[in-house]
Every structure is written in C-alpha cells, then in structure tokens.
Design a protein around this motif. Structure first.
Motif, PDB file in Angstrom:
ATOM      1  N   LEU A 180     -15.417 -37.679 -36.216  1.00 17.80           N
ATOM      2  CA  LEU A 180     -16.088 -39.092 -36.028  1.00 17.80           C
ATOM      3  C   LEU A 180     -17.028 -39.192 -34.781  1.00 17.80           C
ATOM      4  CD1 LEU A 180     -13.148 -41.320 -36.837  1.00 17.80           C
ATOM      5  CD2 LEU A 180     -15.096 -40.914 -38.276  1.00 17.80           C
ATOM      6  N   VAL A 181     -18.128 -39.942 -34.850  1.00 16.30           N
ATOM      7  CA  VAL A 181     -19.219 -39.868 -33.976  1.00 16.30           C
ATOM      8  C   VAL A 181     -19.282 -41.495 -33.862  1.00 16.30           C
ATOM      9  CG1 VAL A 181     -21.077 -39.309 -32.727  1.00 16.30           C
ATOM     10  CG2 VAL A 181     -19.764 -37.858 -34.147  1.00 16.30           C
ATOM     11  N   MET A 182     -19.105 -42.049 -32.708  1.00 17.47           N
ATOM     12  CA  MET A 182     -19.302 -43.411 -32.339  1.00 17.47           C
ATOM     13  C   MET A 182     -20.655 -43.387 -31.389  1.00 17.47           C
ATOM     14  SD  MET A 182     -17.397 -46.750 -30.501  1.00 17.47           S
ATOM     15  CE  MET A 182     -17.822 -46.253 -28.736  1.00 17.47           C
ATOM     16  N   LEU A 183     -21.755 -44.264 -32.008  1.00 19.44           N
ATOM     17  CA  LEU A 183     -22.834 -44.334 -31.314  1.00 19.44           C
ATOM     18  C   LEU A 183     -23.081 -45.781 -30.852  1.00 19.44           C
ATOM     19  CD1 LEU A 183     -25.213 -42.887 -34.181  1.00 19.44           C
ATOM     20  CD2 LEU A 183     -24.322 -41.673 -32.209  1.00 19.44           C
ATOM     21  N   THR A 184     -23.122 -45.825 -29.278  1.00 26.54           N
ATOM     22  CA  THR A 184     -23.546 -47.391 -28.883  1.00 26.54           C
ATOM     23  C   THR A 184     -24.418 -46.931 -27.795  1.00 26.54           C
ATOM     24  OG1 THR A 184     -22.243 -48.842 -28.040  1.00 26.54           O
ATOM     25  CG2 THR A 184     -21.699 -46.680 -27.143  1.00 26.54           C
ATOM     26  N   ARG A 185     -24.963 -48.121 -27.377  1.00 32.30           N
ATOM     27  CA  ARG A 185     -26.045 -48.208 -26.139  1.00 32.30           C
ATOM     28  C   ARG A 185     -25.435 -48.529 -24.738  1.00 32.30           C
ATOM     29  NH1 ARG A 185     -27.741 -53.157 -28.769  1.00 32.30           N
ATOM     30  NH2 ARG A 185     -26.794 -54.843 -27.706  1.00 32.30           N
ATOM     31  N   GLU A 186     -26.068 -47.788 -23.928  1.00 36.55           N
ATOM     32  CA  GLU A 186     -25.770 -48.127 -22.398  1.00 36.55           C
ATOM     33  C   GLU A 186     -25.886 -49.492 -21.846  1.00 36.55           C
ATOM     34  OE1 GLU A 186     -25.280 -44.472 -19.750  1.00 36.55           O
ATOM     35  OE2 GLU A 186     -26.918 -44.304 -20.933  1.00 36.55           O
TER      36      GLU A 186
ATOM     37  N   HIS B 245      -7.307 -37.961 -38.543  1.00 35.68           N
ATOM     38  CA  HIS B 245      -8.191 -38.356 -37.447  1.00 35.68           C
ATOM     39  C   HIS B 245      -7.998 -37.648 -36.224  1.00 35.68           C
ATOM     40  CE1 HIS B 245     -10.850 -41.077 -35.575  1.00 35.68           C
ATOM     41  NE2 HIS B 245     -10.007 -41.338 -34.758  1.00 35.68           N
ATOM     42  N   ARG B 246      -8.458 -36.636 -35.921  1.00 30.39           N
ATOM     43  CA  ARG B 246      -8.168 -35.691 -34.683  1.00 30.39           C
ATOM     44  C   ARG B 246      -8.835 -36.270 -33.565  1.00 30.39           C
ATOM     45  NH1 ARG B 246     -10.652 -30.428 -35.648  1.00 30.39           N
ATOM     46  NH2 ARG B 246     -12.023 -31.738 -36.746  1.00 30.39           N
ATOM     47  N   ILE B 247     -10.040 -36.450 -33.642  1.00 29.00           N
ATOM     48  CA  ILE B 247     -10.837 -36.745 -32.378  1.00 29.00           C
ATOM     49  C   ILE B 247     -12.018 -37.711 -32.762  1.00 29.00           C
ATOM     50  CG2 ILE B 247     -12.622 -34.924 -32.714  1.00 29.00           C
ATOM     51  CD1 ILE B 247     -12.539 -34.465 -29.652  1.00 29.00           C
ATOM     52  N   GLU B 248     -12.429 -38.481 -31.697  1.00 31.84           N
ATOM     53  CA  GLU B 248     -13.380 -39.483 -32.034  1.00 31.84           C
ATOM     54  C   GLU B 248     -14.531 -39.433 -30.650  1.00 31.84           C
ATOM     55  OE1 GLU B 248     -13.942 -44.309 -31.934  1.00 31.84           O
ATOM     56  OE2 GLU B 248     -12.623 -43.579 -33.260  1.00 31.84           O
ATOM     57  N   LEU B 249     -15.845 -39.053 -30.750  1.00 40.23           N
ATOM     58  CA  LEU B 249     -16.633 -38.857 -29.721  1.00 40.23           C
ATOM     59  C   LEU B 249     -17.326 -40.081 -29.854  1.00 40.23           C
ATOM     60  CD1 LEU B 249     -17.868 -35.185 -30.785  1.00 40.23           C
ATOM     61  CD2 LEU B 249     -16.101 -35.969 -28.904  1.00 40.23           C
ATOM     62  N   CYS B 250     -17.721 -40.547 -28.620  1.00 42.11           N
ATOM     63  CA  CYS B 250     -18.605 -41.627 -28.149  1.00 42.11           C
ATOM     64  C   CYS B 250     -19.940 -41.001 -27.799  1.00 42.11           C
ATOM     65  CB  CYS B 250     -17.887 -42.681 -27.201  1.00 42.11           C
ATOM     66  SG  CYS B 250     -18.760 -43.989 -26.830  1.00 42.11           S
TER      67      CYS B 250
ATOM     68  N   MET C 280     -13.792 -34.100 -18.121  1.00 37.69           N
ATOM     69  CA  MET C 280     -13.496 -33.519 -19.057  1.00 37.69           C
ATOM     70  C   MET C 280     -14.648 -32.682 -20.058  1.00 37.69           C
ATOM     71  SD  MET C 280     -11.093 -35.351 -22.409  1.00 37.69           S
ATOM     72  CE  MET C 280      -9.860 -35.535 -21.227  1.00 37.69           C
ATOM     73  N   PHE C 281     -14.292 -31.939 -20.581  1.00 36.47           N
ATOM     74  CA  PHE C 281     -15.175 -30.968 -21.292  1.00 36.47           C
ATOM     75  C   PHE C 281     -14.728 -30.608 -22.603  1.00 36.47           C
ATOM     76  CE2 PHE C 281     -16.825 -26.681 -22.117  1.00 36.47           C
ATOM     77  CZ  PHE C 281     -18.000 -26.910 -22.449  1.00 36.47           C
ATOM     78  N   PRO C 282     -15.316 -31.699 -23.776  1.00 38.43           N
ATOM     79  CA  PRO C 282     -14.683 -31.378 -24.917  1.00 38.43           C
ATOM     80  C   PRO C 282     -15.592 -30.210 -25.737  1.00 38.43           C
ATOM     81  CG  PRO C 282     -16.375 -33.201 -25.186  1.00 38.43           C
ATOM     82  CD  PRO C 282     -16.104 -32.666 -23.561  1.00 38.43           C
ATOM     83  N   MET C 283     -14.632 -29.459 -26.506  1.00 37.53           N
ATOM     84  CA  MET C 283     -15.075 -28.256 -27.253  1.00 37.53           C
ATOM     85  C   MET C 283     -14.740 -28.697 -28.787  1.00 37.53           C
ATOM     86  SD  MET C 283     -14.611 -25.227 -24.447  1.00 37.53           S
ATOM     87  CE  MET C 283     -12.639 -24.921 -24.603  1.00 37.53           C
ATOM     88  N   LEU C 284     -15.898 -28.199 -29.660  1.00 34.62           N
ATOM     89  CA  LEU C 284     -15.351 -28.534 -31.091  1.00 34.62           C
ATOM     90  C   LEU C 284     -15.671 -27.100 -31.809  1.00 34.62           C
ATOM     91  CD1 LEU C 284     -17.394 -31.815 -31.877  1.00 34.62           C
ATOM     92  CD2 LEU C 284     -14.807 -31.564 -31.121  1.00 34.62           C
ATOM     93  N   SER C 285     -14.565 -26.744 -32.720  1.00 34.42           N
ATOM     94  CA  SER C 285     -14.990 -25.581 -33.417  1.00 34.42           C
ATOM     95  C   SER C 285     -15.762 -26.226 -34.582  1.00 34.42           C
ATOM     96  CB  SER C 285     -13.404 -25.072 -33.921  1.00 34.42           C
ATOM     97  OG  SER C 285     -12.417 -26.079 -34.556  1.00 34.42           O
ATOM     98  N   THR C 286     -16.433 -25.180 -35.067  1.00 31.76           N
ATOM     99  CA  THR C 286     -17.215 -25.408 -36.294  1.00 31.76           C
ATOM    100  C   THR C 286     -17.317 -24.594 -37.439  1.00 31.76           C
ATOM    101  OG1 THR C 286     -19.571 -26.412 -37.023  1.00 31.76           O
ATOM    102  CG2 THR C 286     -19.602 -24.956 -35.069  1.00 31.76           C
TER     103      THR C 286
ATOM    104  N   ARG D  73     -25.822 -30.260 -23.264  1.00 35.80           N
ATOM    105  CA  ARG D  73     -25.798 -31.531 -22.062  1.00 35.80           C
ATOM    106  C   ARG D  73     -26.515 -32.749 -23.193  1.00 35.80           C
ATOM    107  NH1 ARG D  73     -24.956 -33.276 -16.795  1.00 35.80           N
ATOM    108  NH2 ARG D  73     -23.326 -31.662 -17.230  1.00 35.80           N
ATOM    109  N   LEU D  74     -25.752 -33.747 -23.264  1.00 39.49           N
ATOM    110  CA  LEU D  74     -25.932 -35.192 -23.642  1.00 39.49           C
ATOM    111  C   LEU D  74     -26.096 -36.082 -22.642  1.00 39.49           C
ATOM    112  CD1 LEU D  74     -24.082 -34.661 -27.104  1.00 39.49           C
ATOM    113  CD2 LEU D  74     -26.533 -34.982 -26.987  1.00 39.49           C
ATOM    114  N   GLY D  75     -27.111 -36.446 -22.233  1.00 40.45           N
ATOM    115  CA  GLY D  75     -27.089 -37.397 -21.143  1.00 40.45           C
ATOM    116  C   GLY D  75     -26.318 -36.684 -19.798  1.00 40.45           C
ATOM    117  N   GLU D  76     -25.129 -37.361 -19.208  1.00 45.25           N
ATOM    118  CA  GLU D  76     -24.671 -36.912 -18.232  1.00 45.25           C
ATOM    119  C   GLU D  76     -23.263 -35.933 -18.551  1.00 45.25           C
ATOM    120  OE1 GLU D  76     -23.987 -39.334 -14.916  1.00 45.25           O
ATOM    121  OE2 GLU D  76     -26.126 -40.415 -15.329  1.00 45.25           O
ATOM    122  N   SER D  77     -22.873 -35.548 -19.962  1.00 47.38           N
ATOM    123  CA  SER D  77     -21.980 -34.889 -20.425  1.00 47.38           C
ATOM    124  C   SER D  77     -22.337 -33.662 -21.088  1.00 47.38           C
ATOM    125  CB  SER D  77     -21.346 -35.963 -21.271  1.00 47.38           C
ATOM    126  OG  SER D  77     -20.825 -37.128 -20.615  1.00 47.38           O
ATOM    127  N   ASP D  78     -21.308 -32.787 -21.024  1.00 43.66           N
ATOM    128  CA  ASP D  78     -21.627 -31.703 -22.034  1.00 43.66           C
ATOM    129  C   ASP D  78     -20.508 -31.731 -23.099  1.00 43.66           C
ATOM    130  OD1 ASP D  78     -23.444 -30.643 -20.311  1.00 43.66           O
ATOM    131  OD2 ASP D  78     -21.880 -30.108 -18.959  1.00 43.66           O
TER     132      ASP D  78
END
Length: 124
Positions: free
Chosen positions: A118-124, A70-75, A1-7, A41-46
């Motif tokens: 919304l952006v959730m930040l967590t550690r691996e 609440h449309r989307i939440e990114l982790c 999956m490849f999320p695309m956000l409009s800004t 590219r963020l880690g192994e995701s785009d």
C-alpha cells in the motif's frame, strides 16, 4: 529509518518508484549488469528495492514470500495528488482510493505498488 522492500520484479518496481513517483537512483548493486538492489531518493527520503530470486537466501533466514496480510504502508509526499494519480492510472497502477480530502486537512489517495504494498499519496 530506511525502508527496504523485496520485489519479485525489480524493473516493475523501478518503473513505479522511479518512473511514476520520480525517484532518483543513488545506489545500485552490482554497478554493472542487472541490479540486485537499488536505492532511490524520493524527496528527502530513501527507499531500497531488492530483487527476489529463487536461488537467493536472505541473511535473516526468514521467508520473504508469500507475505500475507497488510505488512507495510508507505506514505509518499507529492506536489499534486490528483496529477500523480492520473500518471499512475495511465501507467496501469491499481488505484485503491481516489484523491479525497481528509478531516485532518490532507488530500490523500492510495495505490498499490507492483508487489501489492500500500502506498498513500499526499501533499506536503
């Protein structure tokens, strides 16, 4: 999956995802001049970030603004949740939830990106 956000402000979004979260640009359109679309590219995701403009019409024909609810939440996985939150705070990013240990074992924090996602930040 490849999320695309409009800004509504691509430079602010790039400051957040590239500057504060450390994303690396892998694609830009157009290549010369101000971009309309950028992939990071963020880690192994785009993630794709597309600039909204009053004269552009999306291919799907659906209004992209205003978006309600609440449309989307990114982790986003980060090395250090607390250090990332401090970087975000220094950058003026709204902190919605301070770093908190969760019952399932993750340390989690929430911020809002420049477009209110919304952006959730967590550690691996």
């Amino acid at each position: 999956m490849f999320p695309m956000l409009s800004t509504e402000n691509l430079e602010h979004a790039l400051g957040f995802y590239r500057g504060l979260l450390g994303g690396t640009e892998t694609y830009r359109f157009p290549e010369d001049g101000p971009p309309a679309f950028v992939v990071l590219r963020l880690g192994e995701s785009d993630i794709g970030l597309g600039a909204l403009s009053p004269d552009s019409r999306p291919l799907h024909g659906q209004a992209q603004r205003p978006a309600l609810g609440h449309r989307i939440e990114l982790c986003v996985y980060v090395d250090d949740v607390d250090a990332t939150i401090e970087r975000m705070r220094a950058g003026g990013v709204p902190i919605l939830l301070e770093p908190t240990e969760q019952p399932w074992g993750e340390r989690v924090a929430y911020v809002s990106d420049p477009d209110g996602n919304l952006v959730m930040l967590t550690r691996e």
